[in-house]
Motif scaffolding. Sequence first.
Motif, mmCIF file in Angstrom:
data_model
loop_
_atom_site.group_PDB
_atom_site.id
_atom_site.type_symbol
_atom_site.label_atom_id
_atom_site.label_comp_id
_atom_site.label_asym_id
_atom_site.label_seq_id
_atom_site.Cartn_x
_atom_site.Cartn_y
_atom_site.Cartn_z
ATOM 1 N N GLU A 582 14.323 -7.585 -10.636
ATOM 2 C CA GLU A 582 13.390 -6.453 -10.674
ATOM 3 C C GLU A 582 13.024 -5.973 -9.273
ATOM 4 N N LEU A 583 12.921 -6.912 -8.339
ATOM 5 C CA LEU A 583 12.613 -6.537 -6.958
ATOM 6 C C LEU A 583 13.739 -5.726 -6.334
ATOM 7 N N GLU A 584 14.970 -6.051 -6.663
ATOM 8 C CA GLU A 584 16.101 -5.276 -6.124
ATOM 9 C C GLU A 584 16.091 -3.856 -6.665
ATOM 10 N N ILE A 585 15.759 -3.705 -7.941
ATOM 11 C CA ILE A 585 15.645 -2.350 -8.514
ATOM 12 C C ILE A 585 14.521 -1.592 -7.832
ATOM 13 N N LEU A 586 13.377 -2.280 -7.639
ATOM 14 C CA LEU A 586 12.216 -1.656 -6.982
ATOM 15 C C LEU A 586 12.566 -1.223 -5.564
ATOM 16 N N LYS A 587 13.339 -2.037 -4.873
ATOM 17 C CA LYS A 587 13.729 -1.686 -3.503
ATOM 18 C C LYS A 587 14.533 -0.391 -3.487
ATOM 19 N N GLY A 588 15.382 -0.219 -4.491
ATOM 20 C CA GLY A 588 16.183 1.000 -4.562
ATOM 21 C C GLY A 588 15.354 2.235 -4.826
ATOM 22 N N LEU A 589 14.160 2.057 -5.381
ATOM 23 C CA LEU A 589 13.307 3.206 -5.689
ATOM 24 C C LEU A 589 12.431 3.635 -4.519
ATOM 25 N N LEU A 590 12.412 2.838 -3.464
ATOM 26 C CA LEU A 590 11.486 3.100 -2.357
ATOM 27 C C LEU A 590 11.776 4.417 -1.643
ATOM 28 N N PHE A 591 12.982 4.889 -1.724
ATOM 29 C CA PHE A 591 13.332 6.138 -1.040
ATOM 30 C C PHE A 591 13.289 7.331 -1.979
ATOM 31 N N GLY A 592 12.752 7.082 -3.189
ATOM 32 C CA GLY A 592 12.706 8.171 -4.165
ATOM 33 C C GLY A 592 11.304 8.690 -4.387
ATOM 34 N N ASN A 593 11.032 9.077 -5.630
ATOM 35 C CA ASN A 593 9.769 9.701 -6.010
ATOM 36 C C ASN A 593 8.673 8.654 -6.216
ATOM 37 N N SER A 594 7.471 8.959 -5.731
ATOM 38 C CA SER A 594 6.349 8.017 -5.855
ATOM 39 C C SER A 594 6.018 7.722 -7.309
ATOM 40 N N GLU A 595 6.141 8.734 -8.180
ATOM 41 C CA GLU A 595 5.823 8.542 -9.587
ATOM 42 C C GLU A 595 6.808 7.575 -10.236
ATOM 43 N N ASP A 596 8.081 7.640 -9.828
ATOM 44 C CA ASP A 596 9.072 6.718 -10.377
ATOM 45 C C ASP A 596 8.737 5.276 -9.991
ATOM 46 N N ILE A 597 8.256 5.109 -8.754
ATOM 47 C CA ILE A 597 7.871 3.770 -8.279
ATOM 48 C C ILE A 597 6.732 3.225 -9.132
ATOM 49 N N LYS A 598 5.731 4.042 -9.376
ATOM 50 C CA LYS A 598 4.568 3.594 -10.143
ATOM 51 C C LYS A 598 4.949 3.289 -11.592
ATOM 52 N N GLU A 599 5.853 4.098 -12.148
ATOM 53 C CA GLU A 599 6.288 3.856 -13.526
ATOM 54 C C GLU A 599 7.037 2.524 -13.629
ATOM 55 N N TYR A 600 7.842 2.206 -12.619
ATOM 56 C CA TYR A 600 8.569 0.941 -12.660
ATOM 57 C C TYR A 600 7.611 -0.239 -12.433
ATOM 58 N N MET A 601 6.571 -0.017 -11.685
ATOM 59 C CA MET A 601 5.584 -1.075 -11.474
ATOM 60 C C MET A 601 4.902 -1.457 -12.786
ATOM 61 N N VAL A 602 4.784 -0.511 -13.725
ATOM 62 C CA VAL A 602 4.217 -0.813 -15.036
ATOM 63 C C VAL A 602 5.109 -1.802 -15.768
ATOM 64 N N LYS A 603 6.445 -1.663 -15.578
ATOM 65 C CA LYS A 603 7.398 -2.586 -16.203
ATOM 66 C C LYS A 603 7.242 -3.994 -15.615
ATOM 67 N N MET A 604 7.037 -4.057 -14.295
ATOM 68 C CA MET A 604 6.900 -5.356 -13.627
ATOM 69 C C MET A 604 5.539 -6.000 -13.897
ATOM 70 N N VAL A 605 4.518 -5.149 -13.962
ATOM 71 C CA VAL A 605 3.147 -5.639 -14.178
ATOM 72 C C VAL A 605 2.589 -4.937 -15.418
ATOM 73 N N PRO A 606 2.836 -5.493 -16.600
ATOM 74 C CA PRO A 606 2.429 -4.826 -17.847
ATOM 75 C C PRO A 606 0.942 -4.485 -17.916
ATOM 76 N N THR A 607 0.114 -5.240 -17.189
ATOM 77 C CA THR A 607 -1.339 -4.976 -17.231
ATOM 78 C C THR A 607 -1.756 -3.833 -16.303
ATOM 79 N N TYR A 608 -0.776 -3.288 -15.553
ATOM 80 C CA TYR A 608 -1.065 -2.189 -14.625
ATOM 81 C C TYR A 608 -1.332 -0.924 -15.424
#
Length: 615
Positions: A582-608
């Motif tokens: 999951e961290l490798e996927i997250l790293k790939g999103l760092l150069f993209g859209n902020s909203e995409d990053i936050k949406e993926y963080m919900v997957k990593m942290v379900p309580t977010y």
Amino acid sequence: MKKKAISMLLLFIDIILLNLSIIISFIIRFDGALSSNVASVYIEVYKENAITLTLIKIVIFYVFGMYKNLWKYASIEEMVQIVLTSFTANAGITTYMFITEQRLPRSIYILAFLLDIILIGGIRLSIRATRGFKEGFFLKNKEYKRVMIVGAGQAGAMVIKELKSHDDLHSKPVAIIDDDDSKLGAKINGVPVLGDRYHIAKIADKKLIDEIIIALPSASKQEVRQIVEECSKTKCKLKILPGIYELIDGKVSINKIRDVAIEDLLGRDQVKVDLDEISGYLNNKVVLVTGGGGSIGSELCRQIAEFKPKKLLILDIYENNAYEIENELLRKHPELNLNVIIASIRDKGRLDEIFAKHLPEVVFHAAAHKHVPLMESNPQEAIKNNIFGTRNVAECAHQCGSKRFVLISTDKAVNPTNIMGASKRVAEMIVQSLNVTSKTEFVAVRFGNVLGSNGSVIPLFKKQIAEGGPVTVTHEEITRYFMTIPEAVQLVIQAGSMAKGGEIFVLDMGEPVKIMDLARNIIRLSGFEPDIDIPIEVTGLRPGEKLYEELLMDEEGLQSTKHDKIFIGKPFFTDLKLLQRELEILKGLLFGNSEDIKEYMVKMVPTYKYNKKTS
């Protein structure tokens, strides 16, 4: 020079008075018939020994400190000193006369003792009376503060005496407050006890009080907080005598009285730590503190230095912060083996080099981005620092065989509503999952806000008050847990000593504090009236901001420890392989859209709890 001249004058006066007391004693003893045959014999004996008797008394007076005190503020203690000194002096001349086999009537010694008290005490009290009259005469034309003392015990009496002994303070104690009904109406060093704590505001108004000094060094923090709240209903300047643990010698002096700080309103008692347990894992060890120049990191360094580590490594990206704590530690601990390293936790190669060279045995990871609104606008930076920076440091600790790794976490990691909290939750997941396969004991310590830390609400409020307001609060009902920086760090270090690996230690933060109440109290402590002198403005919750903070997730449960302020949340996430993917996927999103990053963080942290923007 003036003091010496006054002492010499007192000595000269005493020589006259001591002889006068004996002469008057003869007059009383012989009913004025000093020319009688019997009286003449005794008077002749006195004349032959007058110089010696005077010298004996003066020497005893000097030894008893009668010329060290200038008697500007003579009180009961000084009168007791006069009685004891006079008794000893007359016992001295009686002994001398007995040894030399010379006689005076026994009544002469008794009368001389009583007259010494009257004459010697009288001259000194007259100095005080004259001075008091002089002060009273000029008082109206001189600026001075009218002071109320809270506490009619020994500390309060000493504070009054100290205030009276320092003209330069221009302070006049005029009232005492004490909850003991039996003391009501009594006077302490001339100052009356006028009521209990619930009369503070009324008496302050009636007596035109300018300043209140709380003199209750033995009182609990809870009691002090309640009294401060009563004092805050006035417009008086508040000062406080430190707790008894800060007055080891039991002595009260003006320089120990300090302003009431916001910490005094927390109502939390002093933290007790097991020094032996802490020493065991820090003494003679190589200790690394990341973010060592920050608020928490620098205090960690201060307290660790007390335990004499083999080497203390301070790692920080900000050179100014690192430079300041380096100078402070070298000044206070010149013997400390200290290395300051300027580096970023994002630079894995640099960290590999540092860990390989120094081989730290204990790592405190305090480096992080923590400002909620800024991180909400810059999620990439929160993730780079708080997640990947933490992974870098943790992996280095694992690879070099560090004994213990302590992550400084936050209550915002619980059911996070912002990217900063979510990133810190992932940081906790990293150390929990690494702990399963590593020989390093990885733990996290979670606590709420610390008073006075960089960027926290207290410095902001103080700055806004200094600028004349308004003081801004985001919501009328918003609450936060607060702890002082030294207290938080003491508990972090204590928790580190208890680590077995995988725990999330949760610190007892006490009762949550309403930010609106905090704002009002800080305004009052600054000498202003809320909403009158300094307005309070409600600005609305900021992006990602909670009304209430939580310290523990429901899934984690809670387990007590032998320390009453430290609890343990059971390990919740331990799947390292899943996390790495999951961290490798997250790293790939760092150069993209902020909203995409936050949406993926919900997957990593379900309580977010992420509120997606809608256009």
